[in-house]
Scaffold this motif. Structure first.
Motif, mmCIF file in Angstrom:
data_model
loop_
_atom_site.group_PDB
_atom_site.id
_atom_site.type_symbol
_atom_site.label_atom_id
_atom_site.label_comp_id
_atom_site.label_asym_id
_atom_site.label_seq_id
_atom_site.Cartn_x
_atom_site.Cartn_y
_atom_site.Cartn_z
ATOM 1 N N ASP A 129 33.463 56.310 44.066
ATOM 2 C CA ASP A 129 33.315 57.869 44.639
ATOM 3 C C ASP A 129 34.597 58.188 45.167
ATOM 4 N N ASP A 130 34.918 57.588 45.977
ATOM 5 C CA ASP A 130 35.948 58.076 47.029
ATOM 6 C C ASP A 130 37.190 57.156 47.534
ATOM 7 N N GLY A 131 37.299 56.242 46.568
ATOM 8 C CA GLY A 131 38.217 55.199 46.968
ATOM 9 C C GLY A 131 38.286 54.434 48.061
ATOM 10 N N LEU A 132 36.923 54.426 48.830
ATOM 11 C CA LEU A 132 36.942 53.489 50.090
ATOM 12 C C LEU A 132 36.144 52.386 50.001
ATOM 13 N N VAL A 133 35.714 51.958 48.622
ATOM 14 C CA VAL A 133 34.804 50.891 48.227
ATOM 15 C C VAL A 133 35.765 49.714 48.173
ATOM 16 N N VAL A 134 35.267 48.673 49.095
ATOM 17 C CA VAL A 134 36.055 47.292 48.872
ATOM 18 C C VAL A 134 35.201 46.284 48.647
ATOM 19 N N LEU A 135 35.363 45.734 47.318
ATOM 20 C CA LEU A 135 34.480 44.404 46.691
ATOM 21 C C LEU A 135 34.925 43.367 47.458
ATOM 22 N N ALA A 136 33.700 42.560 47.800
ATOM 23 C CA ALA A 136 33.882 41.513 48.694
ATOM 24 C C ALA A 136 33.514 39.920 47.795
ATOM 25 N N ALA A 137 32.861 40.036 46.736
ATOM 26 C CA ALA A 137 32.290 39.060 46.218
ATOM 27 C C ALA A 137 31.986 39.373 44.855
ATOM 28 N N ILE A 138 32.116 38.096 43.734
ATOM 29 C CA ILE A 138 32.014 38.441 42.412
ATOM 30 C C ILE A 138 31.464 37.120 41.655
ATOM 31 N N ASP A 139 30.498 37.132 40.858
ATOM 32 C CA ASP A 139 29.935 36.096 40.310
ATOM 33 C C ASP A 139 29.911 36.580 38.528
ATOM 34 N N VAL A 140 29.962 35.311 37.880
ATOM 35 C CA VAL A 140 30.028 35.316 36.460
ATOM 36 C C VAL A 140 28.997 34.689 35.716
ATOM 37 N N ILE A 141 28.218 35.186 34.901
ATOM 38 C CA ILE A 141 27.278 34.447 33.815
ATOM 39 C C ILE A 141 28.007 34.367 32.719
ATOM 40 N N ASP A 142 28.534 35.177 32.095
ATOM 41 C CA ASP A 142 29.106 35.432 30.872
ATOM 42 C C ASP A 142 30.168 36.492 30.688
ATOM 43 N N ASP A 143 30.900 36.382 29.559
ATOM 44 C CA ASP A 143 32.044 37.463 29.876
ATOM 45 C C ASP A 143 31.462 38.972 29.769
ATOM 46 N N ASP A 144 30.518 38.961 29.183
ATOM 47 C CA ASP A 144 29.633 40.281 29.094
ATOM 48 C C ASP A 144 28.526 40.358 30.059
ATOM 49 N N ASP A 145 28.583 39.425 31.401
ATOM 50 C CA ASP A 145 27.721 39.803 32.208
ATOM 51 C C ASP A 145 28.271 39.346 33.637
ATOM 52 N N ILE A 146 28.856 40.222 34.426
ATOM 53 C CA ILE A 146 29.783 40.025 35.563
ATOM 54 C C ILE A 146 29.266 40.974 36.763
ATOM 55 N N TRP A 147 29.028 40.209 37.708
ATOM 56 C CA TRP A 147 28.585 41.157 38.981
ATOM 57 C C TRP A 147 29.493 41.146 40.086
ATOM 58 N N ALA A 148 29.770 42.226 40.860
ATOM 59 C CA ALA A 148 30.458 42.343 42.041
ATOM 60 C C ALA A 148 30.024 43.227 43.042
ATOM 61 N N VAL A 149 30.193 43.000 44.138
ATOM 62 C CA VAL A 149 29.487 43.618 45.379
ATOM 63 C C VAL A 149 30.496 43.944 46.363
ATOM 64 N N GLY A 150 30.241 45.011 47.283
ATOM 65 C CA GLY A 150 31.131 45.276 48.289
ATOM 66 C C GLY A 150 30.517 46.318 49.371
ATOM 67 N N ASN A 151 31.483 46.834 50.069
ATOM 68 C CA ASN A 151 30.689 47.803 51.233
ATOM 69 C C ASN A 151 30.321 49.294 50.514
ATOM 70 N N ARG A 152 29.772 49.859 51.639
ATOM 71 C CA ARG A 152 29.129 51.028 51.139
ATOM 72 C C ARG A 152 27.832 50.885 49.920
#
Length: 222
Positions: free
Chosen positions: A18-41
């Protein structure tokens, strides 16, 4: 942003912000078409093989620090306030009653309990705490050891203790199947991963340790 490793090269893969302030902290992968990532805000994003999509979260002030995705039991998140969340549809839902621990990460994997999962909540400056999750209800599980890693390995459900010992889940009980490797520290290893050829562990003990027939041994650096 997220980077993909393609043909021995890291390629930037921008995600919605939304504003360029998001920093992603973790990622996990089930498959090439099922990827999850999370971060601040409160940011949770999902890749469906074509585009990244932002999920709705209950509170944008949350800082998610961990995500674990199970192909059979869904996606679970942990934040800096010790709360655990479950992805339901396109929304992120807080799991009630889980706010007593300050997490620096979570591991959620399929277990052998009926319809359940296992979760390791690592407290800041404290010991690993193990929980079982059945029907979205989290219960603290008492073990004789304090695992830093749980996983399926060679057809079995196994855990690695902070001292390097390996435990196998057999007939509803944990059985030690490999001896401790280090006894001079309370919790020498903070994470480990078993592989078909052995495994590796790192932590408070300097260097990388590789699993052998008699335990984890330091790997000399060249």
């Amino acid at each position: 942003d997220i980077h993909r490793f393609i043909d021995r090269t890291w390629i930037e893969d921008p995600v919605p912000s939304d504003d360029g302030l998001v920093v992603l902290a973790a990622i996990d992968v089930i498959d090439d078409d099922d990827i999850w990532a999370v971060g601040n805000r409160g940011r949770v994003v999902h890749f469906d093989g074509v585009t990244w999509q932002v999920l709705s979260t209950p509170d944008i002030t949350r800082s998610f620090t961990a995500v674990r995705a199970s192909p059979t039991h869904g996606v679970w998140l942990g934040d800096t306030d010790g709360r655990v969340y479950h992805v339901v549809g396109d929304s992120v839902v807080a799991v009630p009653g889980f706010d007593r621990f300050t997490l620096d990460g979570i591991d959620v994997i399929d277990g052998d309990e009926a319809g359940g999962l296992w979760l390791i909540a690592r407290e800041f400056g404290g010991s690993p705490v193990v929980f079982t999750i059945v029907n979205d209800a989290i219960t603290r599980y008492r073990t004789l050891f304090q695992p830093v890693q749980m996983q399926q390995h060679e057809g079995a459900f196994v855990a690695v203790d902070g001292d390097g010992s390996v435990w196998t889940r057999t007939a509803g009980a944990w059985v030690q199947t490999s001896p401790a490797s280090v006894t001079s520290f309370v919790f020498p290893f903070t994470t480990a991963r078993l592989t078909p050829s052995g495994g590796f562990a790192v932590g408070q003990v300097p260097g990388v340790h590789q699993r052998t027939a008699t335990g984890f041994a330091a790997v000399p650096f060249r």
